[in-house]
Design a protein around this motif. Structure first.
Motif, PDB file in Angstrom:
ATOM      1  N   GLN A   1       7.561 -28.815   2.594  1.00  0.00           N
ATOM      2  CA  GLN A   1       5.858 -29.403   2.723  1.00  0.00           C
ATOM      3  C   GLN A   1       5.773 -29.788   0.957  1.00  0.00           C
ATOM      4  O   GLN A   1       5.047 -30.621   0.125  1.00  0.00           O
ATOM      5  CB  GLN A   1       5.152 -29.599   3.743  1.00  0.00           C
ATOM      6  CG  GLN A   1       3.854 -30.073   3.602  1.00  0.00           C
ATOM      7  CD  GLN A   1       3.319 -30.196   4.822  1.00  0.00           C
ATOM      8  OE1 GLN A   1       3.557 -29.660   5.158  1.00  0.00           O
ATOM      9  NE2 GLN A   1       1.722 -30.346   4.082  1.00  0.00           N
TER      10      GLN A   1
ATOM     11  N   ASP B   1      10.083 -22.328  14.514  1.00  0.00           N
ATOM     12  CA  ASP B   1      11.043 -23.788  14.881  1.00  0.00           C
ATOM     13  C   ASP B   1      10.736 -23.720  14.077  1.00  0.00           C
ATOM     14  O   ASP B   1      11.111 -25.356  13.885  1.00  0.00           O
ATOM     15  CB  ASP B   1      10.526 -24.092  16.491  1.00  0.00           C
ATOM     16  CG  ASP B   1      10.462 -23.489  17.711  1.00  0.00           C
ATOM     17  OD1 ASP B   1      11.538 -22.378  17.834  1.00  0.00           O
ATOM     18  OD2 ASP B   1       9.688 -23.184  18.152  1.00  0.00           O
ATOM     19  N   SER B   2      11.106 -23.697  12.786  1.00  0.00           N
ATOM     20  CA  SER B   2      11.251 -24.561  11.998  1.00  0.00           C
ATOM     21  C   SER B   2      11.672 -24.344  10.956  1.00  0.00           C
ATOM     22  O   SER B   2      11.928 -23.341  10.354  1.00  0.00           O
ATOM     23  CB  SER B   2       9.636 -25.041  10.683  1.00  0.00           C
ATOM     24  OG  SER B   2       8.673 -24.144  10.752  1.00  0.00           O
TER      25      SER B   2
ATOM     26  N   VAL C   1      -1.214 -39.000  20.522  1.00  0.00           N
ATOM     27  CA  VAL C   1       0.610 -38.500  20.702  1.00  0.00           C
ATOM     28  C   VAL C   1       1.332 -39.456  21.507  1.00  0.00           C
ATOM     29  O   VAL C   1       2.675 -39.018  21.038  1.00  0.00           O
ATOM     30  CB  VAL C   1       0.208 -36.716  20.665  1.00  0.00           C
ATOM     31  CG1 VAL C   1       1.784 -36.245  20.524  1.00  0.00           C
ATOM     32  CG2 VAL C   1      -0.788 -36.233  19.858  1.00  0.00           C
TER      33      VAL C   1
ATOM     34  N   HIS D   1       2.416 -24.857   5.857  1.00  0.00           N
ATOM     35  CA  HIS D   1       2.835 -26.435   5.530  1.00  0.00           C
ATOM     36  C   HIS D   1       1.879 -26.551   7.899  1.00  0.00           C
ATOM     37  O   HIS D   1       2.020 -26.260   8.154  1.00  0.00           O
ATOM     38  CB  HIS D   1       4.249 -26.912   6.003  1.00  0.00           C
ATOM     39  CG  HIS D   1       5.301 -25.565   7.327  1.00  0.00           C
ATOM     40  ND1 HIS D   1       4.779 -26.766   8.324  1.00  0.00           N
ATOM     41  CD2 HIS D   1       5.268 -25.075   6.938  1.00  0.00           C
ATOM     42  CE1 HIS D   1       6.262 -25.866   9.242  1.00  0.00           C
ATOM     43  NE2 HIS D   1       6.456 -24.455   8.267  1.00  0.00           N
TER      44      HIS D   1
ATOM     45  N   ASP E   1       8.751 -21.460   5.460  1.00  0.00           N
ATOM     46  CA  ASP E   1       8.744 -21.778   7.724  1.00  0.00           C
ATOM     47  C   ASP E   1       8.389 -21.692   8.475  1.00  0.00           C
ATOM     48  O   ASP E   1       8.831 -19.998   8.673  1.00  0.00           O
ATOM     49  CB  ASP E   1      10.372 -22.073   7.125  1.00  0.00           C
ATOM     50  CG  ASP E   1      11.188 -23.197   6.281  1.00  0.00           C
ATOM     51  OD1 ASP E   1      10.713 -23.593   5.916  1.00  0.00           O
ATOM     52  OD2 ASP E   1      12.571 -22.747   5.964  1.00  0.00           O
TER      53      ASP E   1
ATOM     54  N   GLY F   1       2.258 -29.491  11.033  1.00  0.00           N
ATOM     55  CA  GLY F   1       3.409 -29.173  12.310  1.00  0.00           C
ATOM     56  C   GLY F   1       4.832 -30.573  11.607  1.00  0.00           C
ATOM     57  O   GLY F   1       4.793 -31.332  10.720  1.00  0.00           O
ATOM     58  N   GLU F   2       5.199 -30.395  12.169  1.00  0.00           N
ATOM     59  CA  GLU F   2       7.175 -31.502  11.919  1.00  0.00           C
ATOM     60  C   GLU F   2       7.392 -31.140  11.028  1.00  0.00           C
ATOM     61  O   GLU F   2       7.683 -31.923   9.881  1.00  0.00           O
ATOM     62  CB  GLU F   2       6.653 -32.273  12.580  1.00  0.00           C
ATOM     63  CG  GLU F   2       6.025 -33.144  13.894  1.00  0.00           C
ATOM     64  CD  GLU F   2       6.929 -32.060  14.790  1.00  0.00           C
ATOM     65  OE1 GLU F   2       8.378 -32.894  14.876  1.00  0.00           O
ATOM     66  OE2 GLU F   2       6.748 -32.066  16.104  1.00  0.00           O
ATOM     67  N   SER F   3       7.194 -30.362  10.034  1.00  0.00           N
ATOM     68  CA  SER F   3       7.636 -30.302   8.412  1.00  0.00           C
ATOM     69  C   SER F   3       7.993 -28.712   8.211  1.00  0.00           C
ATOM     70  O   SER F   3       8.425 -27.844   9.522  1.00  0.00           O
ATOM     71  CB  SER F   3       6.188 -30.693   7.700  1.00  0.00           C
ATOM     72  OG  SER F   3       6.379 -30.062   6.548  1.00  0.00           O
ATOM     73  N   THR F   4       8.235 -28.291   7.459  1.00  0.00           N
ATOM     74  CA  THR F   4       9.058 -27.131   6.566  1.00  0.00           C
ATOM     75  C   THR F   4       8.588 -26.265   5.609  1.00  0.00           C
ATOM     76  O   THR F   4       7.333 -26.898   5.306  1.00  0.00           O
ATOM     77  CB  THR F   4      10.875 -26.954   6.598  1.00  0.00           C
ATOM     78  OG1 THR F   4      10.749 -28.176   5.759  1.00  0.00           O
ATOM     79  CG2 THR F   4      11.071 -27.584   7.828  1.00  0.00           C
TER      80      THR F   4
END
Length: 153
Positions: free
Chosen positions: A38, A59-60, A138, A30, A56, A32-35
């Motif tokens: 997705q 940190d997800s 960003v 997946h 995962d 970034g900012e996902s798990t």
């Protein structure tokens, strides 16, 4: 759609993953900012003879990791550890966005676990994340109008 998660413990890390189907393993990495979610819709559509596995990262989601700093090479090692922890010598990899960086790093650092590699919506060089335009994008607030992003690009 809620998917039941399994885990595999490898050394200090416990990697949570979801799977669909049976057959050739395809690891779905997946962005970034996902798990793993997705790929919850996509994974079951991969077809007969394919075991789609999304997981995962650090940190997800539900993965449990040691508290020390890590980088893309560490995330690549986690992916390789997942493949081996599931009992495979090799697997097909598909990485999207930030997951593309990780999949590319797996192919470079641990090529013996890679059966094939497919990358989507990613760069071939993570240094692109350091480009001035990327850092400006960003830094934008998510509430700023889209024309700001177009202006920077």
């Amino acid at each position: 759609m809620t998917t039941a998660l399994n885990t595999v413990k490898v050394g200090e890390i416990e990697i949570a993953y979801a799977e669909s189907g049976a057959g050739e393993p395809v690891i779905l990495v997946h962005g970034g900012e996902s798990t793993h979610i997705q790929y919850d819709t996509f994974r079951p559509l991969l077809g007969d003879g394919i075991r789609g596995i999304s997981y995962d990262q650090h940190d997800s989601g539900a993965s449990v990791n040691p508290p020390h700093p890590y980088g893309i090479p560490d995330l690549a090692e986690d992916c390789a550890a997942l493949i081996r922890g599931l009992g495979y010598e090799r697997a097909h990899l598909f990485g999207s966005s930030f997951g593309g960086f990780i999949a590319l790093q797996v192919a470079v650092s641990v090529p013996d676990v890679v059966q094939s590699l497919t990358i989507g919506a990613s760069f071939s060089d993570a240094s692109a994340l350091q480009a001035p335009v990327a850092s400006e994008i960003v830094a934008l607030s998510p509430f700023q109008p889209a024309f700001e992003v177009r202006r920077l690009g």
